[in-house]
Design an enzyme around this catalytic site. Structure first.
Site, short mmCIF file in Angstrom:
data_model
loop_
_atom_site.label_atom_id
_atom_site.label_comp_id
_atom_site.label_asym_id
_atom_site.label_seq_id
_atom_site.Cartn_x
_atom_site.Cartn_y
_atom_site.Cartn_z
N LYS A 78 0.68 -1.25 0.14
CA LYS A 78 0.18 -0.01 0.09
C LYS A 78 1.05 1.35 -0.14
O LYS A 78 1.92 1.31 0.82
CB LYS A 78 -1.01 -0.06 1.28
CG LYS A 78 -1.94 1.24 1.42
CD LYS A 78 -2.92 1.05 2.45
CE LYS A 78 -4.19 1.95 2.38
NZ LYS A 78 -4.92 1.98 3.52
N SER A 158 -10.18 2.01 2.36
CA SER A 158 -9.09 2.92 1.36
C SER A 158 -8.16 1.77 0.92
O SER A 158 -7.66 2.29 -0.12
CB SER A 158 -8.34 3.90 2.32
OG SER A 158 -7.54 3.11 3.39
N SER A 182 -10.62 -0.08 6.57
CA SER A 182 -10.04 -0.09 5.16
C SER A 182 -9.25 -1.28 4.73
O SER A 182 -8.76 -1.25 3.50
CB SER A 182 -8.93 1.18 5.45
OG SER A 182 -9.46 2.38 5.23
#
Lengths: 491, 95
Positions: A78, A158, A182
């Site tokens: 990420k 997210s 997320s």
């Protein structure tokens, strides 16, 4: 069988047996990234050459007999984890030129284990969002499609780039972070397993901060076993994070095999909210039956302050964000827009660098912390947060784990739920309470909607009892027998 | 409690984000929707409840008060948008 059908555990076995090399595996994945990423936009930065160099080093390490279960395994990172020498953006334009001079603890641990980084995965800007549409680098497309429709769906957020990458098989596993859901909500939207461990289990050092009292790193993968392998390497005490827990990391893979016989599973009445999609409720009922059949005892419980979780979250998280994001001022790193004086430069830099959702949250946070409103909003929210923690503490006196749905719906279309910010926030209604309490929670794929989209169930455990979470999640995974695959994927 | 346009401008100033007039109106609606939603916390009785500030179920650790790092000025400055020698450079603050 294609090389893309291998899980992390399967690939590790094949690598150990010398059936394949890491260079072969990573070359295949690099090719898949090149073919599918222009469409899916799952990666902001692709690091194909670095990945190949790491694969060569991994092969040497395997040959030397010094491999870990992650040596030579290609992962998506990420783009919220600082990676030394590799651009890290947090999906914000304000960090477009930022090249970290140091490595986050979690990405460093994966590196040390010999894992290979394919690239930096897309996300909502500064991890603020539930759909990936707030990314400054364009939205991510969910590789899943509704039956008979080509409409683009969101992968959740997210950690949407991480989710889309693993689901489309352009990564074998991924790191995510979870502040209010997320990891879990995008995992549910893309048919993956994903765990937010206990707050303090993984170091936050080098993870770009959103809401520091909530942010936790965790893995996303095709199944529960792979998540256990990843978390094993990611977790552990770190003196560079003052909230890192000084505790032994248990054997998560062993916990996956435990079974649920004799475990008491709580079913919270308050998660049956008015208007919840009947499909979601039906799947939850199925999950209850599965666990009963495996020998668990089902107990009705109450988490009375559940309905206030989102309101608490949307005060606490923006408050912390407004403070954390004050550092982006165009002085020490990131983009700068010149102004006539210092204040003008700050204001222009932040106006140009932040997207609309980030600005909204900074402004809400600034307001609830401002003189005259602090007690009414922020202090009140912190007190209700304590009541939410107390709900869980009381429940865990009676049960060993809690089962709920992960999200109130399946993946929705790009452009849907955009009427106002609050509608979008409701996505996190089932995931936020565990974040506020700091307890571990995992989403596991459990079935398909009538439209053919994956749905997830959430397993919540006691503080630092990820082992039970893994055991219960694995039981659901076995019973569900989820084998569906998304339309868009490497084959 | 509803925010007026002047308050939105004041918050933007505190947050160091430039907003133009068209944005003020949009933000006013959006911020009021969020504040309207969180208003429901007013109904919760929190008498005698301590505020919970963190997610960690432990006291913060204190480390030994010693220098553990340093001598990395080039790394610290590597991402500076503007620099002058070993300093970050900003627009003139004092006339």
């Amino acid at each position: 069988m294609s090389i893309f059908d291998l899980t992390i555990a399967g690939a590790a076995k094949a690598l150990a047996a010398k059936d394949i090399s890491s260079v072969e595996l990573v070359t295949a994945y690099n090719g898949a990234v090149e073919a599918l990423n222009p469409r899916l936009n799952a990666y902001i930065t692709v690091t194909a050459e670095l990945a190949l160099a790491q694969a060569r080093a991994a092969d040497a390490r395997i040959a030397a007999g010094e491999a870990t279960p992650l040596t030579g395994i290609p992962l998506a990172m990420k783009d919220l984890f600082c990676t030394e020498g590799v651009r890290t953006t947090a999906a914000s334009k304000i960090l477009e030129p930022f090249i970290p001079q140091y490595e986050s603890t979690v990405s460093g641990k994966l590196k040390a284990a010999g894992a290979v980084m394919l690239g930096k995965a897309n996300l909502d800007e500064f991890a603020m969002g539930s759909s990936n549409i707030t990314s400054g680098y364009g939205p991510v497309e969910n590789p899943w499609k509704r039956a008979g429709s080509d409409a683009k769906l969101v992968p959740g957020g997210s950690s949407g780039g991480s989710a889309a990458a693993v689901a489309a098989r352009i990564a074998l596993g991924a790191t995510g972070t979870d502040t209010g859901g997320s990891i879990r909500q995008p995992a549910a939207f893309t048919g993956l397993a994903g765990i937010k461990p206990t707050y303090g289990r993984c170091s936050r050092y080098g993870i770009i901060a959103f809401a520091s009292s909530l942010d936790q790193a965790g893995p996303m993968a095709r199944n529960v076993e792979d998540c256990a392998l990843l978390l094993q390497a990611m977790a552990g005490f770190d003196e560079k994070d003052s909230t890192s827990a000084e505790r032994e990391v248990p054997d998560f893979s062993a916990a996956v095999q435990r079974g649920v016989k004799g475990l008491r599973i709580g079913i919270p009445a308050e998660y049956r909210m008015d208007g919840t999609n009947p499909e979601i409720v039906a799947l939850w009922e199925k999950g209850i039956e599965w666990l009963k059949a495996e020998g668990a005892e089902i107990i009705d419980i109450s988490l009375p302050h559940t309905k206030y979780g989102l309101a608490v979250y949307y005060i606490v998280a923006p408050a912390e964000a407004s403070s954390n994001l004050a550092r982006y001022d165009g002085v020490r790193f990131g983009a700068r827009v010149d102004g006539v004086d210092l204040i003008d430069m700050y204001e222009r830099t932040r106006a140009a660098g932040f997207g609309p959702e980030v600005k909204r949250r900074i402004m809400i946070g600034t307001y609830v912390l401002s003189h005259g409103y602090y007690d009414a909003y922020y202090l009140k929210a912190q007190k209700v947060r304590n009541l939410i923690l107390r709900d869980f503490t009381d429940a865990f006196a009676k049960v060993d784990a809690i089962l709920t749905p992960t999200a109130p719906s399946a993946a929705f279309g790009l452009g849907e739920k955009m009427d106002d910010p609050v509608t979008m926030y409701l996505n996190d209604v089932f995931t936020v309470p565990a974040s506020l309490a700091g307890v571990p929670a995992m989403s596991v794929p459990a079935g398909l909607s009538a439209e053919g989209l994956p749905l997830g169930l959430q397993v919540i455990g006691r503080h630092f009892d990820e082992e039970t979470v893994f055991a219960v999640s694995a039981a659901i995974e076995r019973a569900a027998g989820f084998t569906a695959l998304p339309e868009v994927r490497a084959k | 409690m509803s925010l007026d346009a002047a308050t939105v401008r004041r918050i933007a100033k505190l947050a160091r984000i430039r907003v133009d007039d068209a944005e003020v109106e949009t933000l006013q609606g959006e911020l009021n929707a969020i504040l309207g939603y969180v208003e429901q916390l007013a109904e919760v009785n929190v008498e005698g409840i301590e505020p919970l500030s963190g997610g960690a179920q432990m006291a913060l650790r204190a480390r030994a008060d010693v220098v553990t790092d340093g001598g990395i000025a080039e790394k610290v400055l590597a991402n500076a948008p503007d620099r002058a020698g070993e300093f970050f450079a900003v627009p003139k603050v004092v006339e």
